[in-house]
Design a protein around this motif. Sequence first.
Motif, PDB file in Angstrom:
ATOM      1  N   UNK A  81       0.833  -1.186   0.000  1.00  0.00           N
ATOM      2  CA  UNK A  81       0.000   0.000   0.000  1.00  0.00           C
ATOM      3  C   UNK A  81       0.875   1.246   0.000  1.00  0.00           C
ATOM      4  N   UNK A  82       0.353   2.291  -0.646  1.00  0.00           N
ATOM      5  CA  UNK A  82       1.065   3.555  -0.747  1.00  0.00           C
ATOM      6  C   UNK A  82       0.194   4.659  -0.181  1.00  0.00           C
ATOM      7  N   UNK A  83       0.764   5.829   0.145  1.00  0.00           N
ATOM      8  CA  UNK A  83      -0.060   6.943   0.653  1.00  0.00           C
ATOM      9  C   UNK A  83      -1.089   7.396  -0.384  1.00  0.00           C
ATOM     10  N   UNK A  84      -2.271   7.730   0.085  1.00  0.00           N
ATOM     11  CA  UNK A  84      -3.368   8.167  -0.773  1.00  0.00           C
ATOM     12  C   UNK A  84      -3.016   9.494  -1.443  1.00  0.00           C
ATOM     13  N   UNK A  85      -3.362   9.615  -2.715  1.00  0.00           N
ATOM     14  CA  UNK A  85      -3.070  10.834  -3.472  1.00  0.00           C
ATOM     15  C   UNK A  85      -3.905  12.007  -2.979  1.00  0.00           C
ATOM     16  N   UNK A  86      -5.126  11.764  -2.518  1.00  0.00           N
ATOM     17  CA  UNK A  86      -6.022  12.856  -2.157  1.00  0.00           C
ATOM     18  C   UNK A  86      -5.915  13.270  -0.697  1.00  0.00           C
ATOM     19  N   UNK A  87      -6.104  12.342   0.232  1.00  0.00           N
ATOM     20  CA  UNK A  87      -6.083  12.735   1.647  1.00  0.00           C
ATOM     21  C   UNK A  87      -4.670  12.745   2.224  1.00  0.00           C
ATOM     22  N   UNK A  88      -3.767  11.965   1.676  1.00  0.00           N
ATOM     23  CA  UNK A  88      -2.372  11.863   2.089  1.00  0.00           C
ATOM     24  C   UNK A  88      -2.207  11.499   3.559  1.00  0.00           C
ATOM     25  N   UNK A  89      -3.216  10.859   4.149  1.00  0.00           N
ATOM     26  CA  UNK A  89      -3.092  10.414   5.535  1.00  0.00           C
ATOM     27  C   UNK A  89      -3.226   8.904   5.661  1.00  0.00           C
ATOM     28  N   UNK A  90      -4.017   8.294   4.787  1.00  0.00           N
ATOM     29  CA  UNK A  90      -4.219   6.842   4.835  1.00  0.00           C
ATOM     30  C   UNK A  90      -3.513   6.189   3.647  1.00  0.00           C
ATOM     31  N   UNK A  91      -3.467   4.860   3.659  1.00  0.00           N
ATOM     32  CA  UNK A  91      -2.773   4.110   2.619  1.00  0.00           C
ATOM     33  C   UNK A  91      -3.777   3.324   1.781  1.00  0.00           C
ATOM     34  N   UNK A  92      -3.439   3.127   0.496  1.00  0.00           N
ATOM     35  CA  UNK A  92      -4.327   2.397  -0.395  1.00  0.00           C
ATOM     36  C   UNK A  92      -3.599   1.841  -1.597  1.00  0.00           C
ATOM     37  N   UNK A  93      -4.391   1.403  -2.574  1.00  0.00           N
ATOM     38  CA  UNK A  93      -3.866   0.765  -3.774  1.00  0.00           C
ATOM     39  C   UNK A  93      -4.017   1.688  -4.981  1.00  0.00           C
ATOM     40  N   UNK A  94      -3.422   1.274  -6.113  1.00  0.00           N
ATOM     41  CA  UNK A  94      -3.466   2.060  -7.339  1.00  0.00           C
ATOM     42  C   UNK A  94      -4.740   1.753  -8.125  1.00  0.00           C
ATOM     43  N   UNK A  95      -5.365   2.810  -8.652  1.00  0.00           N
ATOM     44  CA  UNK A  95      -6.589   2.687  -9.441  1.00  0.00           C
ATOM     45  C   UNK A  95      -6.502   3.572 -10.667  1.00  0.00           C
ATOM     46  N   UNK A  96      -7.204   3.156 -11.728  1.00  0.00           N
ATOM     47  CA  UNK A  96      -7.394   3.992 -12.910  1.00  0.00           C
ATOM     48  C   UNK A  96      -8.731   4.689 -12.763  1.00  0.00           C
ATOM     49  N   UNK A  97      -8.750   6.000 -12.905  1.00  0.00           N
ATOM     50  CA  UNK A  97      -9.985   6.781 -12.819  1.00  0.00           C
ATOM     51  C   UNK A  97     -10.251   7.339 -14.206  1.00  0.00           C
ATOM     52  N   UNK A  98     -11.379   6.905 -14.801  1.00  0.00           N
ATOM     53  CA  UNK A  98     -11.698   7.308 -16.163  1.00  0.00           C
ATOM     54  C   UNK A  98     -13.144   7.763 -16.236  1.00  0.00           C
ATOM     55  N   UNK A  99     -13.433   8.724 -17.110  1.00  0.00           N
ATOM     56  CA  UNK A  99     -14.838   9.110 -17.311  1.00  0.00           C
ATOM     57  C   UNK A  99     -15.573   8.009 -18.059  1.00  0.00           C
ATOM     58  N   UNK A 100     -16.849   7.858 -17.762  1.00  0.00           N
ATOM     59  CA  UNK A 100     -17.647   6.867 -18.476  1.00  0.00           C
ATOM     60  C   UNK A 100     -18.047   7.416 -19.828  1.00  0.00           C
TER      61      UNK A 100
END
Length: 81
Positions: free
Chosen positions: A43-62
Motif C-alpha cells: 500500500x502507498x499513501x493516498x493521493x487525495x487525503x495523504x493520511x491513509x494508505x491504499x492501492x493504485x486505481x485507474x480513474x476514467x470518465x464513463x
Amino acid sequence: MSRTFTHKTDESTLTTLCPRCLDAFRNARGIRVRRADPRQTNKEPCTYCQTRFGFDYYIQPTSPKTTYFKKGRFDDESECA
C-alpha cells in the motif's frame, strides 16, 4: 471476446486511493474506477487525503451516454434581450 483482452488505459489516470477516498469516487456520477493491479500487496499513501494508505486505481470518465448533459442554450443573447 477473449478474457485476456486488455483495454488501453491512460497512465496519467493512475491514482492511489485509500478505502475512504475510493468510496467517494465510486459514488460519483460519470466516473469509472478500476484497480490497476489486482495482485498489488504494497500500500502507498493516498493521493487525495495523504493520511491513509491504499492501492493504485485507474480513474476514467464513463461514456457520454451515461453522463448527464443539461439541454438548452445559455449563451443565446437574442432570447435575453
